[in-house]
Scaffold this motif. Structure first.
Motif, PDB file in Angstrom:
ATOM      1  N   GLN B  65       0.576   0.154 -14.277  1.00  0.00           N
ATOM      2  CA  GLN B  65       1.707  -0.979 -13.343  1.00  0.00           C
ATOM      3  C   GLN B  65       2.548  -1.548 -14.820  1.00  0.00           C
ATOM      4  O   GLN B  65       1.769  -1.675 -15.746  1.00  0.00           O
ATOM      5  CB  GLN B  65       0.898  -2.612 -13.419  1.00  0.00           C
ATOM      6  CG  GLN B  65       1.440  -3.661 -13.333  1.00  0.00           C
ATOM      7  CD  GLN B  65       0.390  -4.520 -12.251  1.00  0.00           C
ATOM      8  OE1 GLN B  65      -0.045  -5.078 -11.567  1.00  0.00           O
ATOM      9  NE2 GLN B  65       0.973  -5.658 -13.183  1.00  0.00           N
ATOM     10  N   ARG B  72       3.744  -0.186  -9.661  1.00  0.00           N
ATOM     11  CA  ARG B  72       2.431   0.408 -10.190  1.00  0.00           C
ATOM     12  C   ARG B  72       2.840   2.189  -9.721  1.00  0.00           C
ATOM     13  O   ARG B  72       2.500   2.497  -8.463  1.00  0.00           O
ATOM     14  CB  ARG B  72       0.905   0.397  -9.461  1.00  0.00           C
ATOM     15  CG  ARG B  72       1.017  -1.718  -9.683  1.00  0.00           C
ATOM     16  CD  ARG B  72      -0.715  -1.699  -9.107  1.00  0.00           C
ATOM     17  NE  ARG B  72      -0.422  -3.075  -9.484  1.00  0.00           N
ATOM     18  CZ  ARG B  72      -1.390  -3.757  -9.408  1.00  0.00           C
ATOM     19  NH1 ARG B  72      -2.796  -2.943  -8.663  1.00  0.00           N
ATOM     20  NH2 ARG B  72      -2.385  -5.312  -9.353  1.00  0.00           N
ATOM     21  N   ARG B  81       2.712   1.419  -5.569  1.00  0.00           N
ATOM     22  CA  ARG B  81       3.237  -0.177  -4.905  1.00  0.00           C
ATOM     23  C   ARG B  81       4.348  -0.794  -5.577  1.00  0.00           C
ATOM     24  O   ARG B  81       4.622  -0.537  -6.149  1.00  0.00           O
ATOM     25  CB  ARG B  81       1.527  -0.885  -5.424  1.00  0.00           C
ATOM     26  CG  ARG B  81       1.940  -2.536  -5.026  1.00  0.00           C
ATOM     27  CD  ARG B  81       0.972  -2.885  -5.598  1.00  0.00           C
ATOM     28  NE  ARG B  81       1.811  -4.694  -6.220  1.00  0.00           N
ATOM     29  CZ  ARG B  81       0.345  -5.683  -6.399  1.00  0.00           C
ATOM     30  NH1 ARG B  81      -0.030  -5.619  -6.537  1.00  0.00           N
ATOM     31  NH2 ARG B  81       0.928  -6.350  -6.352  1.00  0.00           N
ATOM     32  N   ASP B  86       6.551  -3.622   1.777  1.00  0.00           N
ATOM     33  CA  ASP B  86       6.432  -1.847   1.927  1.00  0.00           C
ATOM     34  C   ASP B  86       6.578  -0.736   1.635  1.00  0.00           C
ATOM     35  O   ASP B  86       6.209   0.108   1.493  1.00  0.00           O
ATOM     36  CB  ASP B  86       5.992  -2.666   3.133  1.00  0.00           C
ATOM     37  CG  ASP B  86       6.016  -3.775   3.308  1.00  0.00           C
ATOM     38  OD1 ASP B  86       4.068  -4.395   2.995  1.00  0.00           O
ATOM     39  OD2 ASP B  86       5.111  -4.399   4.899  1.00  0.00           O
TER      40      ASP B  86
END
Ligand code: FES
Ligand code: FE2
Lengths: 68, 349
Positions: B65, B72, B81, B86
């Motif tokens: 991260q 991520r 991510r 999204d």
């Protein structure tokens, strides 16, 4: 402080073929390893009679080109 | 000048745990880390979002991260991510590098990944072999990697740089050295036959008489130097290849270029006497380390002079034979690598 360093250079091809040695001496000379040329050979090949001749392997020539 | 299609040591094994480690290798920033399952990963150390080093981030749920905005990245280098949205942009990915753990070191491949074959990793088994005691170590050095290679292939500096540690004049005065050059290897061999053992050898080898002593330096490109040193009682056949009743050590060196003027220097000392005696391993290591730091002082000072005037001339002497042959090999491999890359680029057009 004198450092007398004598180096022997050996060149090796990919197989296991090794060339004869090249010696670098502390007095600045390059000494090659070869075979003396006999009187009969000198006659047969029309070579000088009294010079100190040595015959060297072709690999040694490649070694000289590559290493020196 | 860097050779790319080779395995290099990126870190000591113990340096790469569950916290990301940032390290520049061949001029490229790399981040190394391990996930909980022990899997090793190496990424480009630059977040594709705003280019923060990913090594400032942390491992969360087995993915890396970023410290800045929390993107991520999974082991594949793909972003998995983006906080607050999204949609994951397609180009949100980082370059990955092949990595392997071996001989208590972490190895990385910086070249064409298609060519990465772990079987090509240079053998340093002495560092992890139960028949040997060994301690690997790391040092960051402010010098070009080839200066370190030159130093390790050179024997006459022992009398001067290591005057008070491992060197003595007898070692270099009237020395006869053999330099064997194969297409991708240089072997420098030196035998000192039927001479008293040096004090450090007497202590661990318990020699009572004269010894036959060897120093064999194996250079494998780009910058792996494995020194085989030791002694056996005279007349027992060591020069003919029968090593009995003596002691042996390996001084192991793997140099990884960081930049053109700085290097990662991985090295270790292995010994075959009392291999399980940790105090002995430590003692042997400390002894060599003192000499080792004397060398570091030399090549970092050389680098300062070279950087001030890169084209200042230098002369060669006979004792440079090993280093000169190593540089010839590197020059040839560099030309070959550049030619292959150019041919590849042309073919891709
Ligand atoms: S810079 Fe990495 S998430 Fe923004
Ligand atoms: Fe040294």
């Amino acid at each position: 402080m004198a450092v007398n360093f004598r180096v022997e250079l050996i060149w090796k091809e990919s197989g296991d073929k090794e060339a004869a040695s090249i010696f670098l001496t502390s007095d600045g000379r390059v000494i090659l390893q070869g075979r003396g040329v006999s009187a009969e050979e000198r006659d047969k090949l029309a070579l000088p009679r009294d010079a100190e001749l040595i015959s060297v392997d072709r690999n040694l020539i490649r070694a000289i080109k590559d290493m020196l | 000048m860097f050779l790319r299609n080779y395995w290099y040591v990126a870190a000591l094994d113990e340096e790469v745990r569950d916290r990301p480690l940032g390290r520049t290798i061949l001029g490229e920033p790399v981040v190394l880390f391990r996930t909980a399952d022990g899997a090793l990963h190496a990424f480009e150390d630059r977040c594709p979002h705003r280019r923060l080093p990913l090594s400032m981030g942390k491992i969360v749920d087995d993915v890396l991260q970023c410290h800045y905005h929390g993107l991520r990245f999974a082991g594949s280098g793909l972003c998995v991510r983006v906080p607050g949205q999204d949609h994951i942009p397609q180009n949100a990915r980082v370059r990955t590098y092949p990595v392997v753990a071996r001989y208590r070191w972490i190895w990385i491949w910086m070249g064409d990944p298609a060519l990465a074959d772990p079987a090509q990793i240079c053998d340093f088994h002495w560092l992890s072999d139960p028949d040997w005691g060994a301690k690997p170590s790391y040092l960051h050095v402010e010098a070009n990697w080839q200066l370190i290679v030159d130093n390790l292939l050179d024997l006459t500096h022992l009398a001067f740089v290591h005057e008070t540690t491992i060197g003595n004049m007898a070692l270099v005065e009237h020395a006869a050295v053999k330099v064997q050059r194969a297409p991708n290897n240089v072997l420098v061999t030196r035998w000192i036959v039927d001479q008293p053992a040096p004090p450090t050898f007497v202590k661990v080898g318990k020699f009572t008489g004269n010894v036959d002593r060897w120093q064999i330096i194996d250079y494998t490109p780009p910058a792996f130097l494995r020194l085989d040193v030791g002694a056996c009682p005279t007349g027992t056949g060591a020069p003919e290849g029968r090593r009995v009743g003596g002691i042996g050590m390996r001084n192991l060196n793997a140099i990884t270029p960081e930049t053109e003027t700085t290097s990662h220097y991985f090295w270790g000392q292995a010994h075959d006497f009392e291999p399980h005696n940790a105090a002995m391993t430590e003692r042997v290591f400390e002894q060599i380390k003192t000499a080792f730091l004397e060398d570091v002082a030399v090549f970092t000072a050389q680098q300062r002079m070279i950087s001030l005037k890169p084209d200042a001339p230098q002369v060669d002497i006979n004792a440079d034979a090993g280093g000169i042959q190593a540089r010839r090999i590197v020059d040839r491999l560099y030309r070959e690598e550049q030619a292959a890359a150019a041919a590849h680029a042309t073919a891709a057009e």
